[in-house]
Structures are given as C-alpha cells and as structure tokens.
Design a protein around this motif. Structure first.
Motif, short mmCIF file in Angstrom:
data_model
loop_
_atom_site.label_atom_id
_atom_site.label_comp_id
_atom_site.label_asym_id
_atom_site.label_seq_id
_atom_site.Cartn_x
_atom_site.Cartn_y
_atom_site.Cartn_z
N LYS A 340 27.39 -41.77 -19.16
CA LYS A 340 26.03 -42.31 -19.28
C LYS A 340 25.53 -42.87 -17.96
CE LYS A 340 26.22 -43.57 -24.19
NZ LYS A 340 26.26 -44.67 -25.17
N ALA A 341 26.47 -43.34 -17.12
CA ALA A 341 26.06 -43.93 -15.84
C ALA A 341 25.56 -42.89 -14.84
CB ALA A 341 27.23 -44.70 -15.24
N VAL A 342 25.83 -41.62 -15.08
CA VAL A 342 25.33 -40.57 -14.18
C VAL A 342 23.82 -40.41 -14.41
CG1 VAL A 342 25.50 -38.13 -13.56
CG2 VAL A 342 27.55 -39.40 -14.21
N PRO A 343 23.00 -40.47 -13.38
CA PRO A 343 21.54 -40.40 -13.55
C PRO A 343 21.11 -39.09 -14.22
CG PRO A 343 22.09 -41.11 -11.33
CD PRO A 343 23.37 -40.68 -11.97
N PRO A 344 20.13 -39.13 -15.13
CA PRO A 344 19.64 -37.91 -15.77
C PRO A 344 19.09 -36.89 -14.77
CG PRO A 344 18.85 -39.87 -16.93
CD PRO A 344 19.48 -40.34 -15.66
N SER A 345 18.63 -37.37 -13.61
CA SER A 345 18.08 -36.46 -12.62
C SER A 345 19.12 -35.43 -12.14
CB SER A 345 17.55 -37.25 -11.42
OG SER A 345 18.57 -38.03 -10.84
N ILE A 346 20.41 -35.80 -12.16
CA ILE A 346 21.47 -34.87 -11.77
C ILE A 346 21.49 -33.69 -12.75
CG2 ILE A 346 23.95 -34.59 -11.41
CD1 ILE A 346 22.67 -36.33 -9.30
N ARG A 347 21.43 -34.00 -14.04
CA ARG A 347 21.44 -32.95 -15.05
C ARG A 347 20.18 -32.09 -14.94
NH1 ARG A 347 23.40 -37.65 -17.19
NH2 ARG A 347 25.38 -37.60 -18.31
#
Length: 463
Positions: A340-347
């Motif tokens: 969850k800590a990975v920013p959505p922008s990466i996805r």
C-alpha cells in the motif's frame, strides 16, 4: 447613531485609547503564545521522559541478564595429564573385520569389545591425573572422584574408542568440575550453612578449596555450553547444542513455509483480489488471527499435526509448522502495508506503458515494497524464535540428550530449554546458566532484527 458607532468614533479619535487596545491585544496574544509554548514543552518533556524511562527499564533488563549470565560462560575446570594406562585399558585392540567374517559376527565382536570398554575404571585415570598434579592428593581418591562431572569418564572412554592409539600415551585434557563444586567455589551458596544443608561433604569442600588454592581447579571459559546437549546426570556438562539446532531447524521451516505463503497471499489480496464481502471476511479474520494467543496455535498444532497427521512428537518439523501458522498473519499484514505504501502513480505509469497487472506487480511494485516485506518477515521470524507456549503443547519440553540431525528427530528449542533450566532443582547453578541461555537467544533475535534493519537500508528506495 448607535452607541457602538459612537464608541468606535471615540476610539479612533482618541490615540491613547487605541494604544491601550493594541497593548491589550499584544498581552493577550503573548499570554496565549506563552501558554502554547509551555504546553509544547510539557508535552515534549513527557515524551522524552517516557522514552528515557522505557530505555532505562530495557537497560536494567539487559544489564541484569548480562550481570548474571556472562559469568556462567566461565566454569571451574582443571587441566590434567591423563595417562591412558594399558594395565587399566586391557581389553585388547579394536576389532577388525576379517575378509571371511559376516557383518553380523563382526558386529557381535565389536559390541562385546565396546561393552568391555564401558566396564573399565576410567575414573581411576582421571584421579591419577589429579595426583600427578599434586602428589599430596594421594589417599583422597574417593573424594577426588567427586571433583569432576560424572560424564567426563565417559568422554575419555569415547576418545579411546574413537582412537585406540591413545592407549599407552599421555594427553593433557580439560575436565569440567562437578556442578556442586562449581557452586561452592564461586560463592553461589552460603558457606555458613550447616553441613546437613550443604550438597557436599565437609571433606570434599575442604579438598575443593585446596585444589583451587593450588591452581588445579581454575575458572576458564566453557566452550562446551555451545557443543554439549542437556544432561540430567551431570548438570555441569549441560549445554545448548541440541536446543540451538532445534531452534535453527524450526526457523528454517518458518522461513521456507510462512514467508512465501504469507507474501503470496498478501500480493493476491492487495493487488488482484476483487473487493467484495468475501475478501472483507478474509481480511478481518487475518487481522483477528494476529491477535490470537500463541498457546491456541499450540493446541491447533497438537490436534492437527500430531493427533491427525501423526507427525513425530517433539520434532522441529511440527514446531516449525506451528510457528509458521502463528507467523503467517504478521507476514501478510506487514506485506500488505508495504504494498500500500507504493504510490499509485507507479502502477499507473507501468500500465500506461502497456504492462500487464502481473508485470506491474512483479517488475515495479514488488521491488519497491521489498524493504518493508523483508523487515516484516524477519521480525515475524524473530518473534517466532522466542515463543515457548505452543512448543510445550507439542511435546518439545521432553528431555532430549542428543543433537537432532534432521527436522524429524526429537529435539527441544532455546526458549523451552530456558524454561526447563529455570525450574531445575539445582537452582544455584542453573540460575546463571539460564541467564547465559537467554543471552544466546537474545543474540539470535538481535541478529535477526539487525539483519532486517540492514536489508531495509540496502533495498530502500526514496521517491
């Protein structure tokens, strides 16, 4: 014209009144700021005090453990010149298998030779070695046999069985003092107690003091605490080898079972599972399992792995599976938090370039979440390392005098060994030995936590 308008006009016309109002506002603001600053300082003081108090208790705990445990790594022992007298060891050479002899016949002759070796007076060799250090000890042979651990005679027997060429030679060998002798010489028992409350006779106590004064009995570092297994017949020779290997096997099982399953479950729930009532129920139950007492997992393991699957009792395999069940919720929760800590922008960026969901997770999200996943997994393993209650319920509190060679062999674990030593009847000796075992366990746990911190720093990515 209203009264307020009249007052405002008077205030605007009278500079003294305006100055007084400004001063009043400044005082109110200054008092408010001072009050806020006082509250902030009080809050910071309370927070710092709480941290200092917590660290003080931790320091007291560790200081107490080190103060009591470190001296137990040193134990009374004596280096003696042991002459493997052929007149005592008179059972003939080690049997050699003849070309025409059947294996059964050779095994029969070998067992007969071993039996004869076991019936020899090995203690006399040790006693003669003590007399060789000081000829004035002659005539005290019976008391000298109480000076060393009872397993030491078996040790020199095994040395000769393993290497028959020792017969006729003289070797300097280190022997551990008997546990009650160690307690007496290290001051762990009140010397003013009457004879009927002492574990050793008056003659043996005097002889022990004499040997210490002459330098025959001296305090040396006891490496055997790491290489010996637990012993009931000779407490002085008891060690942590069996418990250490049992804990090592269990941790390997936890690493290879709980971490892959936990990480895979978290990735599926967080990245691929549809958000519906079923996944909500699964998530709630995972969170609830993380709060279940560890002894419940022990009951579950005893019922399933031992009662239903008939896996061997007291085996590291069963202990590892039980601890894996207990560690799974922790691994899943920490892994999901890292994802969850990975920013959505990466996805979004990966999918915008045409990557599939699997490619997005495997090539972009998972590498960025790896530090948190590793940290949570290792902390879960470290927590499992210190568990005792579930292991007691699957029989790992049994006395096992051997080192397990496979996860299917009977064994105990470090926390259980600490529990058993703490309740030993020879309290004066095993109290320090228990603290020493705690130091070994804490060293392993701190090592795992240090590894988690290092991995987090190594793979940490900032964005």
């Amino acid at each position: 014209m209203s009264m307020s308008e009249t007052s405002t006009q008077k205030t605007s016309c009278d500079p003294n009144i305006a100055a007084e109002l400004r001063e009043k506002r400044k005082r109110i603001i200054s008092q408010s700021l001072a009050k806020r600053h006082r509250k902030e300082k009080t809050f910071r003081f309370l927070g710092l005090s709480a941290v200092i108090i917590g660290l003080s208790f931790v320091a007291i705990l560790f200081g107490s453990i080190l103060y009591k445990g470190l001296p137990s790594f040193w134990q009374m022992s004596m280096n003696l010149p042991v002459y493997f007298d052929p007149k005592v060891i008179n059972v003939g050479p080690k049997p050699v298998k003849f070309a025409t002899e059947s294996p059964a016949k050779y095994q029969e002759r070998y067992i007969d030779w071993q039996t004869k070796m076991g019936m020899l007076d090995w203690d006399s060799l040790i006693v003669k070695g003590m007399i060789a250090r000081d000829a004035r000890l002659a005539g005290h042979e019976d008391d000298l046999r109480s000076m060393y651990a009872s397993t030491e005679s078996y040790r020199i027997r095994d040395m000769v069985i393993a290497d028959p060429s020792l017969v006729g030679k003289k070797e300097d060998i280190k022997f551990l003092a008997e546990a009650n002798v160690d307690v007496w010489l290290t001051g762990k028992i009140d010397r003013s107690l009457p004879d009927d409350q002492q574990q050793l006779s008056h003659e043996v106590r005097q002889l022990a003091d004499q040997l210490k004064q002459q330098g025959i009995l001296e305090r040396t570092f006891n490496f055997k605490i790491f290489t010996n297994t637990d012993s009931r017949s000779a407490p002085a020779a008891s060690g942590l080898a069996g418990a250490f290997m049992g804990s090592l096997f269990m941790m390997l099982i936890v690493i290879f079972v709980a971490i892959p399953i936990g990480v895979a479950s978290a990735i599926y729930l967080e990245e691929f599972a549809k958000k519906n009532i079923l996944t909500d129920i699964v998530e709630v139950n995972i969170n609830n399992l993380a709060a279940v007492p560890s002894i419940v997992f022990g009951l579950l393991g005893a019922a399933i792995f031992v009662g239903w699957m008939h896996l061997p009792l007291s085996a590291p395999l069963v202990g590892g599976l039980v601890l894996s069940l207990m560690t799974l919720p922790t691994v899943i929760i920490t892994t999901r938090a890292s994802l969850k800590a990975v920013p959505p922008s990466i996805r979004q960026a990966a999918q915008g370039l045409g990557a599939s969901n699997v490619q997005t997770v495997c090539h972009h999200v998972l590498p960025l979440a790896l530090p948190g996943i590793l940290t949570g997994s290792i902390i879960g393993v470290a927590q499992a390392l210190g568990e005792t209650a579930p292991l007691l319920l699957i029989g790992m509190s049994a006395f096992v005098p051997s080192v397990p060679s496979t996860p299917l062999d009977q064994s105990t674990a470090l926390p259980v060994q600490i529990y058993l030593w703490q309740g030993n009847e020879l309290r004066n000796f095993f109290e320090g030995r228990t603290e020493a075992a705690i130091i070994v366990l804490l060293a392993m746990m701190l090592g795992l936590n240090g590894l988690a911190i290092w991995l987090r720093k190594k793979f940490e990515v900032r964005w």
